[in-house]
Design an enzyme around this catalytic site. Structure first.
Site, PDB file in Angstrom:
ATOM      1  N   LEU A 126       0.794  -1.187   0.059  1.00  0.00           N
ATOM      2  CA  LEU A 126      -0.067   0.131   0.013  1.00  0.00           C
ATOM      3  C   LEU A 126       1.112   1.217  -0.037  1.00  0.00           C
ATOM      4  O   LEU A 126       0.720   2.485   0.685  1.00  0.00           O
ATOM      5  CB  LEU A 126      -0.915  -0.061   1.188  1.00  0.00           C
ATOM      6  CG  LEU A 126      -1.972  -1.168   1.214  1.00  0.00           C
ATOM      7  CD1 LEU A 126      -2.879  -1.240   2.603  1.00  0.00           C
ATOM      8  CD2 LEU A 126      -2.916  -0.815   0.245  1.00  0.00           C
TER       9      LEU A 126
ATOM     10  N   VAL B  74       5.115  -4.677  -4.524  1.00  0.00           N
ATOM     11  CA  VAL B  74       6.059  -4.263  -3.504  1.00  0.00           C
ATOM     12  C   VAL B  74       7.460  -4.382  -4.190  1.00  0.00           C
ATOM     13  O   VAL B  74       7.603  -5.002  -5.390  1.00  0.00           O
ATOM     14  CB  VAL B  74       6.003  -5.434  -2.637  1.00  0.00           C
ATOM     15  CG1 VAL B  74       4.708  -5.371  -1.600  1.00  0.00           C
ATOM     16  CG2 VAL B  74       6.240  -6.974  -2.892  1.00  0.00           C
TER      17      VAL B  74
ATOM     18  N   ALA C 196      10.647  -4.966  -6.227  1.00  0.00           N
ATOM     19  CA  ALA C 196      11.085  -6.012  -6.811  1.00  0.00           C
ATOM     20  C   ALA C 196      12.143  -6.990  -6.285  1.00  0.00           C
ATOM     21  O   ALA C 196      13.060  -6.118  -5.332  1.00  0.00           O
ATOM     22  CB  ALA C 196      11.751  -5.603  -8.273  1.00  0.00           C
TER      23      ALA C 196
ATOM     24  N   SER D 114       2.294   0.419 -15.479  1.00  0.00           N
ATOM     25  CA  SER D 114       2.821   1.637 -15.987  1.00  0.00           C
ATOM     26  C   SER D 114       1.892   2.911 -15.757  1.00  0.00           C
ATOM     27  O   SER D 114       0.811   2.780 -16.291  1.00  0.00           O
ATOM     28  CB  SER D 114       3.454   1.807 -17.407  1.00  0.00           C
ATOM     29  OG  SER D 114       4.032   3.021 -17.760  1.00  0.00           O
TER      30      SER D 114
ATOM     31  N   LYS E 207       7.309  -5.102 -19.920  1.00  0.00           N
ATOM     32  CA  LYS E 207       7.073  -3.772 -19.039  1.00  0.00           C
ATOM     33  C   LYS E 207       8.781  -3.304 -19.141  1.00  0.00           C
ATOM     34  O   LYS E 207       9.095  -2.114 -19.115  1.00  0.00           O
ATOM     35  CB  LYS E 207       6.863  -4.126 -17.877  1.00  0.00           C
ATOM     36  CG  LYS E 207       6.831  -3.024 -17.045  1.00  0.00           C
ATOM     37  CD  LYS E 207       6.185  -1.708 -17.440  1.00  0.00           C
ATOM     38  CE  LYS E 207       6.116  -0.302 -16.459  1.00  0.00           C
ATOM     39  NZ  LYS E 207       7.146  -0.347 -15.306  1.00  0.00           N
TER      40      LYS E 207
ATOM     41  N   HIS F  52       9.452  -1.768 -22.248  1.00  0.00           N
ATOM     42  CA  HIS F  52       8.739  -0.394 -22.177  1.00  0.00           C
ATOM     43  C   HIS F  52       9.595   0.780 -21.433  1.00  0.00           C
ATOM     44  O   HIS F  52       9.806   1.689 -21.810  1.00  0.00           O
ATOM     45  CB  HIS F  52       7.381  -0.579 -21.139  1.00  0.00           C
ATOM     46  CG  HIS F  52       6.725   0.792 -20.940  1.00  0.00           C
ATOM     47  ND1 HIS F  52       7.312   1.687 -19.598  1.00  0.00           N
ATOM     48  CD2 HIS F  52       5.533   1.409 -21.172  1.00  0.00           C
ATOM     49  CE1 HIS F  52       6.707   2.544 -19.522  1.00  0.00           C
ATOM     50  NE2 HIS F  52       5.772   2.588 -20.342  1.00  0.00           N
ATOM     51  N   ASN F  53      10.190   0.237 -20.445  1.00  0.00           N
ATOM     52  CA  ASN F  53      11.101   1.083 -19.419  1.00  0.00           C
ATOM     53  C   ASN F  53      12.492   1.338 -20.223  1.00  0.00           C
ATOM     54  O   ASN F  53      12.947   2.486 -20.126  1.00  0.00           O
ATOM     55  CB  ASN F  53      11.476   0.663 -18.244  1.00  0.00           C
ATOM     56  CG  ASN F  53      10.390   0.715 -17.292  1.00  0.00           C
ATOM     57  OD1 ASN F  53       9.226   0.620 -17.529  1.00  0.00           O
ATOM     58  ND2 ASN F  53      10.513   0.419 -15.839  1.00  0.00           N
TER      59      ASN F  53
ATOM     60  N   GLU G 199      11.394   4.062 -22.574  1.00  0.00           N
ATOM     61  CA  GLU G 199      11.293   5.252 -21.602  1.00  0.00           C
ATOM     62  C   GLU G 199      12.520   5.903 -21.234  1.00  0.00           C
ATOM     63  O   GLU G 199      12.539   7.147 -21.525  1.00  0.00           O
ATOM     64  CB  GLU G 199      10.662   4.822 -20.325  1.00  0.00           C
ATOM     65  CG  GLU G 199      10.515   5.735 -19.101  1.00  0.00           C
ATOM     66  CD  GLU G 199      10.065   5.287 -17.880  1.00  0.00           C
ATOM     67  OE1 GLU G 199       8.889   4.520 -17.818  1.00  0.00           O
ATOM     68  OE2 GLU G 199      10.672   5.113 -16.961  1.00  0.00           O
ATOM     69  N   TYR G 200      13.506   4.959 -21.086  1.00  0.00           N
ATOM     70  CA  TYR G 200      14.896   5.938 -20.956  1.00  0.00           C
ATOM     71  C   TYR G 200      15.328   6.478 -22.223  1.00  0.00           C
ATOM     72  O   TYR G 200      15.921   7.446 -22.207  1.00  0.00           O
ATOM     73  CB  TYR G 200      15.887   4.657 -20.677  1.00  0.00           C
ATOM     74  CG  TYR G 200      15.894   4.203 -19.113  1.00  0.00           C
ATOM     75  CD1 TYR G 200      14.945   3.973 -18.353  1.00  0.00           C
ATOM     76  CD2 TYR G 200      17.254   3.964 -18.434  1.00  0.00           C
ATOM     77  CE1 TYR G 200      14.981   3.475 -16.911  1.00  0.00           C
ATOM     78  CE2 TYR G 200      17.276   3.669 -17.289  1.00  0.00           C
ATOM     79  CZ  TYR G 200      16.163   3.480 -16.596  1.00  0.00           C
ATOM     80  OH  TYR G 200      16.499   2.778 -15.122  1.00  0.00           O
TER      81      TYR G 200
ATOM     82  N   ARG H 195      23.062   8.016 -18.489  1.00  0.00           N
ATOM     83  CA  ARG H 195      22.694   7.865 -17.023  1.00  0.00           C
ATOM     84  C   ARG H 195      23.783   7.771 -16.104  1.00  0.00           C
ATOM     85  O   ARG H 195      24.115   8.528 -15.149  1.00  0.00           O
ATOM     86  CB  ARG H 195      21.530   7.001 -16.634  1.00  0.00           C
ATOM     87  CG  ARG H 195      20.205   7.746 -17.294  1.00  0.00           C
ATOM     88  CD  ARG H 195      18.969   7.302 -16.277  1.00  0.00           C
ATOM     89  NE  ARG H 195      17.819   7.202 -17.136  1.00  0.00           N
ATOM     90  CZ  ARG H 195      16.659   7.123 -16.493  1.00  0.00           C
ATOM     91  NH1 ARG H 195      16.704   6.588 -15.330  1.00  0.00           N
ATOM     92  NH2 ARG H 195      15.378   7.331 -17.166  1.00  0.00           N
TER      93      ARG H 195
ATOM     94  N   ARG I  81      39.959 -10.673 -38.254  1.00  0.00           N
ATOM     95  CA  ARG I  81      39.615 -11.713 -37.469  1.00  0.00           C
ATOM     96  C   ARG I  81      40.496 -13.274 -37.899  1.00  0.00           C
ATOM     97  O   ARG I  81      41.122 -14.026 -37.382  1.00  0.00           O
ATOM     98  CB  ARG I  81      38.428 -12.413 -37.284  1.00  0.00           C
ATOM     99  CG  ARG I  81      37.321 -11.164 -36.394  1.00  0.00           C
ATOM    100  CD  ARG I  81      35.877 -11.826 -36.183  1.00  0.00           C
ATOM    101  NE  ARG I  81      35.824 -12.769 -35.359  1.00  0.00           N
ATOM    102  CZ  ARG I  81      35.237 -13.945 -35.789  1.00  0.00           C
ATOM    103  NH1 ARG I  81      34.981 -14.349 -37.201  1.00  0.00           N
ATOM    104  NH2 ARG I  81      34.958 -14.990 -34.896  1.00  0.00           N
TER     105      ARG I  81
HETATM  106  C1  6PG Z   1       6.402   3.528 -15.266  1.00  0.00           C
HETATM  107  C2  6PG Z   1       7.669   3.769 -14.735  1.00  0.00           C
HETATM  108  C3  6PG Z   1       8.158   3.180 -13.496  1.00  0.00           C
HETATM  109  C4  6PG Z   1       9.291   3.644 -12.854  1.00  0.00           C
HETATM  110  C5  6PG Z   1      10.317   3.473 -13.516  1.00  0.00           C
HETATM  111  C6  6PG Z   1      11.587   4.466 -12.982  1.00  0.00           C
HETATM  112  O1  6PG Z   1       6.263   2.926 -16.525  1.00  0.00           O
HETATM  113  O2  6PG Z   1       5.349   3.758 -14.460  1.00  0.00           O
HETATM  114  O3  6PG Z   1       8.681   3.293 -15.645  1.00  0.00           O
HETATM  115  O4  6PG Z   1       8.048   1.723 -13.649  1.00  0.00           O
HETATM  116  O5  6PG Z   1       9.048   5.242 -12.571  1.00  0.00           O
HETATM  117  O6  6PG Z   1      10.990   2.046 -13.211  1.00  0.00           O
HETATM  118  O7  6PG Z   1      12.618   3.860 -13.595  1.00  0.00           O
HETATM  119  P1  6PG Z   1      13.865   4.415 -13.066  1.00  0.00           P
HETATM  120  O8  6PG Z   1      14.152   4.818 -11.724  1.00  0.00           O
HETATM  121  O9  6PG Z   1      14.985   3.600 -13.549  1.00  0.00           O
HETATM  122  O10 6PG Z   1      14.080   5.760 -13.739  1.00  0.00           O
END
Ligand code: 6PG
Length: 476
Positions: free
Chosen positions: A17, A81, A83, A135, A189, A192-193, A196-197, A294, A452
């Protein structure tokens, strides 16, 4: 109401929660599902009690046995919770309390290999286990996230009405679908991340080119991103970039962005994406560049010391600012498309190797709303996946290929300008190199093969005869 009367009546169980967990539990209850909750920290349950209203059918149980007793059988328990160890501990504590046919869904960012292991282990005990990507952050959890469940399909069918009601809704439907077998949900997912990066890094590069290169102030930059968000770049990340740039700092009264330390942190999902892409030999250079930037940004002390010794970039721009801003918009659009292409290429290969049976169209559809990478361009991407479900690379679709062709000169111009201004733009540069290499029928790998063979007798293939060959290179 005494627990006795409520025993076995709750539709769904929710463990964890924190802010996102509380919000998702409230979201489920908004849709008239009765939710039994638990968190090992009783203060979180108190917070939930304060946030819920009279119409919410939510009960918070103080311990796991009481929590399990509240649930209707066969039980469906969702977890959010952290990972790793926390997920493992909750599952181990739940196991003896559950019965054959009960279902556990891990909604956090667990590594997909942990999910596969858990599916196999719990199946031996007759329990269903699913990994579900979620997400959209705290707000998405409350108003409608994008949900990426994978694992036993019969488990998904049991919770489908609940997830469909709680997910973000778009013109294409609820942003949830069964992703595929095994750890497919957590894999999607993770990718997806990774995407996102990359999108975040690409946006940051355009910000840098306009900030240091053109000297634009945050309020001017805010207007640029707002304008871009009304066009083809319309997306959640561009929208929040504009909002971030407009945010005032309560302490100084100036723009908050100028007070934030330039050292990026991460929890690791982008890194996992790149690590598995390396394992599967799928090139994802834009995502890799984002992860590595990063890392590079994180060591600010080292950068400052190097800047003192070697002098930082001069960032002198000698062109026409509106023209560069126009090119940046197009270059960013191209960079976004290339990033999605890399992510979907990785999913295609992962699906083959891991047997997920992913459908790229379904993935693109689930990403059109609720999630962090939602973007208007996902609709044409989805349409391309419908037109050519078997296409190897997204950019071979004529419509998306055309979008790239009309923008590639801008991407090239931006990369050239960044290099001239000595401003780092590794995401854009990697995107351009990927685009050029992927379209290149010939690459200089013949020379690598010759080298090579020269130093290690590793052999090479010929273009004019089958088989493998070795040459005594220095035999003269
Ligand atoms: C989402 C985000 C979420 C989280 C990231 C942040 O889809 O809602 O991706 O899962 O905010 O994992 O990732 P970093 O801390 O690695 O930037």
């Amino acid at each position: 109401m005494p627990e006795q009367q409520l025993t076995g009546t709750y539709d769904i169980g929710w463990i964890g929660l924190g802010v996102m967990g509380r919000n998702f539990a409230l979201n489920l209850a908004d849709h008239r599902f009765a939710v039994a909750c638990h968190d090992r920290d009783p203060r979180q349950a108190d917070r939930l009690q304060k946030e819920k209203s009279g119409r919410h059918a939510i009960a918070a149980a103080g311990d796991l046995p009481a929590f399990c007793r509240l649930l209707r059988r066969p039980r469906a328990v969702l977890l959010l919770v952290p990972a790793g160890k926390p997920v493992e501990m909750v599952i181990q504590a739940l196991e003896p309390l559950l019965e054959t046919g009960d279902l556990i869904i891990d909604s956090g960012n667990s590594h997909f290999s942990d999910t596969d292991r858990r599916i196999a282990r719990l199946a031996q005990k007759g329990l269903h286990f699913m990994g579900m990507g979620m997400s959209g952050g705290a707000r998405g959890a409350r108003q409608g996230p994008s949900l990426m469940p994978g694992g036993p399909e019969e488990g998904y069918e049991r919770v489908r009405p609940v997830l469909q009601a709680a997910a973000a809704q778009t013109g294409a439907g609820a942003c949830v679908a069964w992703m595929g077998h095994g750890s497919a949900g957590h894999y999607v997912k993770m990718v997806h991340n990774g995407i996102e990066y990359s999108l975040m890094q690409l946006i940051a590069e355009t910000y840098d080119l306009m900030k240091r290169g053109l000297g634009l102030r945050p309020d001017e930059l805010q207007r640029v991103y707002e304008r871009w968000n009304r066009g083809g770049l319309n997306s959640y990340l561009i929208e929040i970039t504009a909002a971030v740039l407009g945010q005032k700092d309560e302490r100084s009264g100036g723009p908050l962005i100028d007070r934030i330390l330039d050292a990026a942190k991460q929890k690791g999902t982008g890194q996992w994406t790149v690590a598995d892409a390396l394992q599967l030999q799928v090139p994802v250079p834009s995502i890799a560049a984002a992860v590595m930037m990063r890392h590079l940004s994180a060591d600010k002390a080292q950068r400052e010391e190097t800047a003192r010794m070697l002098e930082g970039p001069r960032a002198v721009f000698r062109g026409d600012p509106p023209i560069l801003i126009d090119s940046l918009e197009n270059a960013l659009h191209a960079g976004f498309l290339i990033t999605f292409a890399q992510g979907l290429a990785l999913l295609r290969q992962a699906s083959r190797i891991y047997g997920y049976q992913l459908n790229r169209e379904t993935v693109a559809r689930v990403w059109t709303g609720g999630c962090i990478i939602r973007a208007a361009m996902l609709e044409p991407i989805r349409a391309a996946c419908v037109r050519h479900p078997e296409m190897p690379g997204l950019l071979t679709d004529p419509e998306l290929g055309r979008q790239m062709q009309t923008r590639q000169s801008h991407l090239r111009e931006v990369v050239r300008t960044a290099a001239e201004m000595e401003l780092p733009a590794p995401g854009l540069m990697a995107a351009l190199a990927y685009w050029d290499a992927a379209r290149s029928g010939w690459l200089p790998a013949n020379l690598i093969m010759a080298q090579r063979d020269y130093f290690g007798a590793h052999t090479y293939e010929r273009i004019d005869a089958p088989g493998t060959f070795h040459t005594q290179w220095d035999a003269t």
